[in-house]
Design a protein around this motif. Structure first.
Motif, PDB file in Angstrom:
ATOM      1  N   VAL A 341       0.862  -1.179   0.000  1.00 55.19           N
ATOM      2  CA  VAL A 341       0.000   0.000   0.000  1.00 55.19           C
ATOM      3  C   VAL A 341       0.899   1.231   0.000  1.00 55.19           C
ATOM      4  O   VAL A 341       2.090   1.139   0.341  1.00 55.19           O
ATOM      5  CB  VAL A 341      -0.928   0.019   1.240  1.00 55.19           C
ATOM      6  N   PRO A 342       0.390   2.404  -0.375  1.00 58.09           N
ATOM      7  CA  PRO A 342       1.211   3.612  -0.333  1.00 58.09           C
ATOM      8  C   PRO A 342       1.719   3.909   1.074  1.00 58.09           C
ATOM      9  O   PRO A 342       1.095   3.524   2.074  1.00 58.09           O
ATOM     10  CB  PRO A 342       0.249   4.699  -0.821  1.00 58.09           C
ATOM     11  N   GLU A 343       2.821   4.619   1.168  1.00 57.74           N
ATOM     12  CA  GLU A 343       3.408   4.968   2.461  1.00 57.74           C
ATOM     13  C   GLU A 343       2.436   5.759   3.330  1.00 57.74           C
ATOM     14  O   GLU A 343       2.479   5.686   4.554  1.00 57.74           O
ATOM     15  CB  GLU A 343       4.706   5.759   2.260  1.00 57.74           C
ATOM     16  N   GLY A 344       1.550   6.512   2.692  1.00 55.96           N
ATOM     17  CA  GLY A 344       0.598   7.319   3.451  1.00 55.96           C
ATOM     18  C   GLY A 344      -0.737   6.645   3.693  1.00 55.96           C
ATOM     19  O   GLY A 344      -1.687   7.293   4.158  1.00 55.96           O
ATOM     20  N   PHE A 345      -0.837   5.328   3.415  1.00 52.83           N
ATOM     21  CA  PHE A 345      -2.109   4.613   3.601  1.00 52.83           C
ATOM     22  C   PHE A 345      -2.350   4.342   5.082  1.00 52.83           C
ATOM     23  O   PHE A 345      -1.486   3.789   5.777  1.00 52.83           O
ATOM     24  CB  PHE A 345      -2.091   3.302   2.819  1.00 52.83           C
TER      25      PHE A 345
END
Length: 371
Positions: A341-345
């Motif tokens: 998942v994205p780092e900011g998820f």
């Protein structure tokens, strides 16, 4: 009109009444016994704590009542997954797992099943039907997948898996028997981490497997007895206590999540949001067909790792913690565990706080990130 599940829920807290004698405790007793009085012929009675426990049996009865199936209780969700693997698979078998589901399931298969000669393949949940299921002994689906919340069509997967000669197990942790009924949709087995919403109080590890095929249940019970993977009676009592309030907690959590999701999606600090209840979510139509509600988990993506960490730490009504399903809202940045998942998820687990108070806290934590 009251449906069948509502009637089962109404009867749940009265199950024990049917077997009580005058003076018996209404609450399920905790029986911390490793030995039982066993003179003469031991057949037909409890013999040893690894074989049977009255508290565990009481919880299995309650879970079975909800699942409309036989239940095997295990000491954690991963113990339930392990029971599937080691109780049902043998050298030369192949198992299919979701590539975007709970990562520990894949790690267990890679590290311990593969050296035993059990082949393990993975496939994204949203494309789970692609490629068919020929050659598999066991197909394990997780829908909605944790943490990304993609869905697969349980009925279609069950039909295709059975046509190929495979068993279908569905990890139903995110939805519980109240939100989704995989056995009714054709799955052979349901597995769940009852540590989460079913217990609901973040104070006990537990899991279970449910099936309507007695031969499968017998194999799983045999594995549990021989392997010693037995849950403790105190934890069983905790989960039984949590189960009796599951309906009211789950309804509150899901209703609040459904109210918050569109507000979060519209916030300028949120770059993407996954929630099956949103009309624009890729899984919305399927969710409407196979789920009774849309759940309490929301996946929101912020601009960066730093923004996600700041949001979680700043929000006064979020508990920064792994796991989910408690009465308190909790959240974590899932990339720290290696999820794709994205780092900011951020996986947000909506709890039982009043909805407007929770929104005010979430909004206050997000607003500085949009500046």
């Amino acid at each position: 009109m009251t449906d069948a599940l509502d009637r089962r829920l109404a009867r749940l807290s009265h199950l024990r009444r049917e077997a009580l004698s005058p003076g018996d405790p209404v609450a399920l007793p905790i029986v911390p016994a490793s030995m039982y009085h066993l003179p003469g012929d031991p057949a037909g009675v409890r013999q040893y704590g690894r074989f049977a426990n009255p508290t565990t049996e009481g919880l299995e009865d309650a879970l079975g009542h909800l699942e409309e199936a036989a239940v095997v209780a295990l000491p954690s969700g991963m113990a339930a997954i392990a029971a599937l693997f080691y109780g049902l698979l043998a050298t030369g078998d192949r198992v299919l797992l979701p590539s975007d589901g709970y990562y520990t399931t894949r790690r267990l298969a890679e590290r311990f099943l593969a050296p035993m000669g059990v082949a393990c393949d993975t496939r994204p949940t949203a494309a789970f039907l692609d490629g068919g299921f020929d050659g598999y002994r066991l197909v394990l689906a997780e829908t909605p997948a944790n943490p990304g919340l993609d869905l697969c069509d349980i009925a279609a997967v069950a039909e295709a898996a059975h046509a190929a000669g495979a068993l279908l197990a569905v990890d139903n942790t995110t939805m519980t028997p109240l939100g989704q009924r995989p056995l009714d949709l054709g799955a052979d087995l349901v597995v769940a981490s009852d540590t989460k919403a079913l217990n609901g109080h973040s104070d006990a590890l537990y899991g279970h497997v449910a099936a309507r095929d007695g031969a499968l249940i017998d194999r799983l019970r045999d594995w549990r007895t021989l392997a010693g993977a037995v849950p403790g009676p105190f934890e069983g009592w905790q989960v039984h206590r949590g189960l009796e309030t599951l309906e009211v907690r789950f309804a509150r959590m899901c209703a609040t999540a459904e109210a918050l999701a569109p507000r979060l999606a519209a916030h300028p600090a949120v770059t993407a949001l996954r929630y099956p209840g949103l009309p624009q979510d890729p899984g919305h139509a399927l969710a409407g067909r196979q789920m009774r509600c849309y759940g309490f988990l929301i996946g929101l993506t912020l601009a960066s790792r730093r923004a996600a960490d700041a949001f979680i730490e700043r929000c006064t009504l979020i508990q920064p913690a792994t796991s989910f399903g408690g009465v308190h809202s909790s959240a974590e940045r899932r990339a720290r565990w290696g999820d794709a998942v994205p780092e900011g998820f951020v996986r947000l687990s909506v709890g039982c706080e009043p909805a407007e108070a929770l929104w005010a806290a979430l909004e206050a934590a997000l607003d500085p990130l949009a500046a």
